[in-house]
Structure formats: C-alpha cells, structure tokens
Design a protein around this motif. Structure first.
Motif, PDB file in Angstrom:
ATOM      1  N   ILE A  15     -13.022   4.304  -1.944  1.00  0.00           N
ATOM      2  CA  ILE A  15     -12.356   5.518  -2.501  1.00  0.00           C
ATOM      3  C   ILE A  15     -12.681   5.673  -4.157  1.00  0.00           C
ATOM      4  CG2 ILE A  15     -10.249   6.661  -2.859  1.00  0.00           C
ATOM      5  CD1 ILE A  15      -9.063   4.915  -0.543  1.00  0.00           C
ATOM      6  N   VAL A  65      -3.659  12.037  -6.144  1.00  0.00           N
ATOM      7  CA  VAL A  65      -3.727  11.244  -4.714  1.00  0.00           C
ATOM      8  C   VAL A  65      -4.733  10.562  -4.966  1.00  0.00           C
ATOM      9  CG1 VAL A  65      -4.171  11.809  -2.588  1.00  0.00           C
ATOM     10  CG2 VAL A  65      -2.617  13.396  -3.639  1.00  0.00           C
ATOM     11  N   TRP A  66      -6.005  10.740  -5.570  1.00  0.00           N
ATOM     12  CA  TRP A  66      -7.117   9.942  -5.452  1.00  0.00           C
ATOM     13  C   TRP A  66      -6.934   8.730  -6.180  1.00  0.00           C
ATOM     14  CZ3 TRP A  66     -12.305  12.858  -6.846  1.00  0.00           C
ATOM     15  CH2 TRP A  66     -13.292  12.421  -6.364  1.00  0.00           C
ATOM     16  N   TRP A  76       1.853   8.472  -7.037  1.00  0.00           N
ATOM     17  CA  TRP A  76       1.718   9.785  -6.685  1.00  0.00           C
ATOM     18  C   TRP A  76       2.777  10.467  -7.056  1.00  0.00           C
ATOM     19  CZ3 TRP A  76       4.757  13.375  -4.446  1.00  0.00           C
ATOM     20  CH2 TRP A  76       4.094  14.820  -4.136  1.00  0.00           C
ATOM     21  N   SER A 133     -10.349   0.152  -1.178  1.00  0.00           N
ATOM     22  CA  SER A 133     -10.058   0.644  -2.512  1.00  0.00           C
ATOM     23  C   SER A 133     -11.458   0.990  -3.362  1.00  0.00           C
ATOM     24  CB  SER A 133      -9.441  -0.237  -3.229  1.00  0.00           C
ATOM     25  OG  SER A 133      -9.322   0.257  -4.775  1.00  0.00           O
ATOM     26  N   VAL A 155       0.925  -1.019  -0.001  1.00  0.00           N
ATOM     27  CA  VAL A 155       0.045   0.028  -0.154  1.00  0.00           C
ATOM     28  C   VAL A 155       0.831   1.306  -0.065  1.00  0.00           C
ATOM     29  CG1 VAL A 155      -1.726   1.360   1.279  1.00  0.00           C
ATOM     30  CG2 VAL A 155      -1.972  -1.101   0.943  1.00  0.00           C
ATOM     31  N   SER A 190      -3.874   7.430  -6.984  1.00  0.00           N
ATOM     32  CA  SER A 190      -2.993   6.497  -6.431  1.00  0.00           C
ATOM     33  C   SER A 190      -3.468   5.886  -5.172  1.00  0.00           C
ATOM     34  CB  SER A 190      -1.806   7.745  -5.810  1.00  0.00           C
ATOM     35  OG  SER A 190      -1.140   8.247  -6.990  1.00  0.00           O
ATOM     36  N   LEU A 191      -4.413   6.316  -4.308  1.00  0.00           N
ATOM     37  CA  LEU A 191      -4.957   5.725  -3.176  1.00  0.00           C
ATOM     38  C   LEU A 191      -5.728   4.512  -3.772  1.00  0.00           C
ATOM     39  CD1 LEU A 191      -6.111   8.460  -0.734  1.00  0.00           C
ATOM     40  CD2 LEU A 191      -4.399   6.521  -0.232  1.00  0.00           C
ATOM     41  N   PHE A 210      -4.534   0.536  -2.578  1.00  0.00           N
ATOM     42  CA  PHE A 210      -5.058  -0.667  -1.691  1.00  0.00           C
ATOM     43  C   PHE A 210      -5.399  -1.703  -2.670  1.00  0.00           C
ATOM     44  CE2 PHE A 210      -5.461   2.847   1.226  1.00  0.00           C
ATOM     45  CZ  PHE A 210      -5.378   2.449   2.390  1.00  0.00           C
ATOM     46  N   PHE A 250       1.578   3.562  -3.380  1.00  0.00           N
ATOM     47  CA  PHE A 250       0.985   4.911  -3.360  1.00  0.00           C
ATOM     48  C   PHE A 250       2.127   5.971  -3.827  1.00  0.00           C
ATOM     49  CE2 PHE A 250       0.548   8.961  -1.029  1.00  0.00           C
ATOM     50  CZ  PHE A 250      -0.764   9.234  -1.697  1.00  0.00           C
TER      51      PHE A 250
END
Length: 197
Positions: free
Chosen positions: A155, A122-123, A109, A152, A101, A125-126, A130, A105
C-alpha cells in the motif's frame, strides 16, 4: 527527469533510507542490532514525514521508535533473561494483531479526516495500521511480522510516489523483497530449531 528527482531528495531522506536498509538486512539475519540502525533511521524519517504532511506515517514512526526500543530489549532479554527465539503467532496474538490493524485504522482515519490537512487519510491510515501490527509482531519475534509488514509495503509504495518521496518508494520496494526473503530465512531457522530438538 531523474536529475530533478535526485535534486529533490534531502539528506535526511538519504540517511533515513540508508539506516533503514541496514536495519532490515540485519533483521532478516535475525541480528538484534537491527534495532540500533532502525532507531537512527526512524529519527530522520520522522522529520521527512512531518514535512511531507504524512501525519499517520509520522505517528507510525514515533511508534516504531518506541517499539524499536522495546524490541531491542525483548529480543535481548525477553521474559527468561535470554534472547527470545523466533516463533509462530498464537491464536490470541492473531486476534490482537487484527485488533491493532482495525483500531489504529479507525483512529488514524478519524484524526486525519477531521483534524489535519491530509489529502490521503484512508491511504495513510491503511499503511500505518498494518505497519503498527507488523512492528508489534516483529518486536515479539513472530515470523508473521514479515507478511503483515508486506501488506503495509504494498500500500505504501504508490503512496510514497504520490507524495513524490521517490527514495522512500524505492526503499519500500526493497523492504518488500527483503520481507519475502526474511520470512523464508526465519522459516528455515524455525525448522532447523525443530529438527535439533
């Protein structure tokens, strides 16, 4: 408005989602053939994510493709040349999962921020971080895959809406619900196996 949304949905989206639904339903039932439908859905989703400029999601789907092939072979044969059984994640595997994770990330990112025109680094990548970890756990047939994949999913739903990929938002909502029932189903399998021994 609904008619306009439906007109925007492409054939690769429709079939990518259909194959993904079949895949996750088969995974919930602990059916090894889930990976075959997953591979078909992934190939179509690769195209959709690339054209939507969701580069981390695109890369995630390349990873899904590799892990689906690995998962199919691992579930089928594993180390002992027979189908692997569902199990609980070990402490070492939890550390590896956390590392996946965090590492993915940071990599995504950095790449999305400095080398792409992504408007959601960011979104995106998150979601991918996950999902990478959850897919690794799924391939190893660990029950906790459902929990990590649902992080995941939570998000991802608003991200898909933001990108106007409404069918994928619906799919992700469906996947969220299936992951809950998948966790419950796999828990029953683990308990019944323990009771039989």
């Amino acid at each position: 408005m609904m008619q306009d949304i439906l007109k925007q949905i492409t054939l690769p989206e429709w079939f990518g989602v259909l194959f993904s639904v079949i895949q996750v339903l088969l995974a919930r039932k602990n059916n090894v053939n889930n990976y075959l439908f997953g591979i078909a859905g992934i190939l179509l989703t690769l195209y959709v994510m690339l054209t939507s400029k969701l580069y981390a999601e695109f890369t995630l789907n390349l990873y899904y493709l590799i892990m689906s092939m690995y998962g199919w072979l691992y579930w089928k044969f594993g180390k002992q040349k027979s189908e692997m059984e569902i199990s609980i994640t070990t402490t070492t595997e939890k550390w590896i999962t956390g590392g996946i994770v965090l590492g993915t990330f940071i990599l995504f990112w950095s790449f999305l921020t400095y080398f792409t025109d992504s408007d959601v680094p960011v979104w995106d990548s998150l979601v991918s971080a996950f999902a990478w970890a959850g897919m690794w756990l799924m391939a190893r047939r660990k029950i906790e895959n459902w929990v990590i994949l649902n992080v995941s999913n939570i998000i991802s739903i608003p991200l898909m809406i933001h990108k106007e990929l409404y069918l994928y938002a619906v799919l992700t909502s469906f996947l969220f619900l299936v992951a809950i029932s998948g966790y419950i189903e796999w828990q029953k399998i683990i308990k019944s196996k323990a009771n039989a021994e």
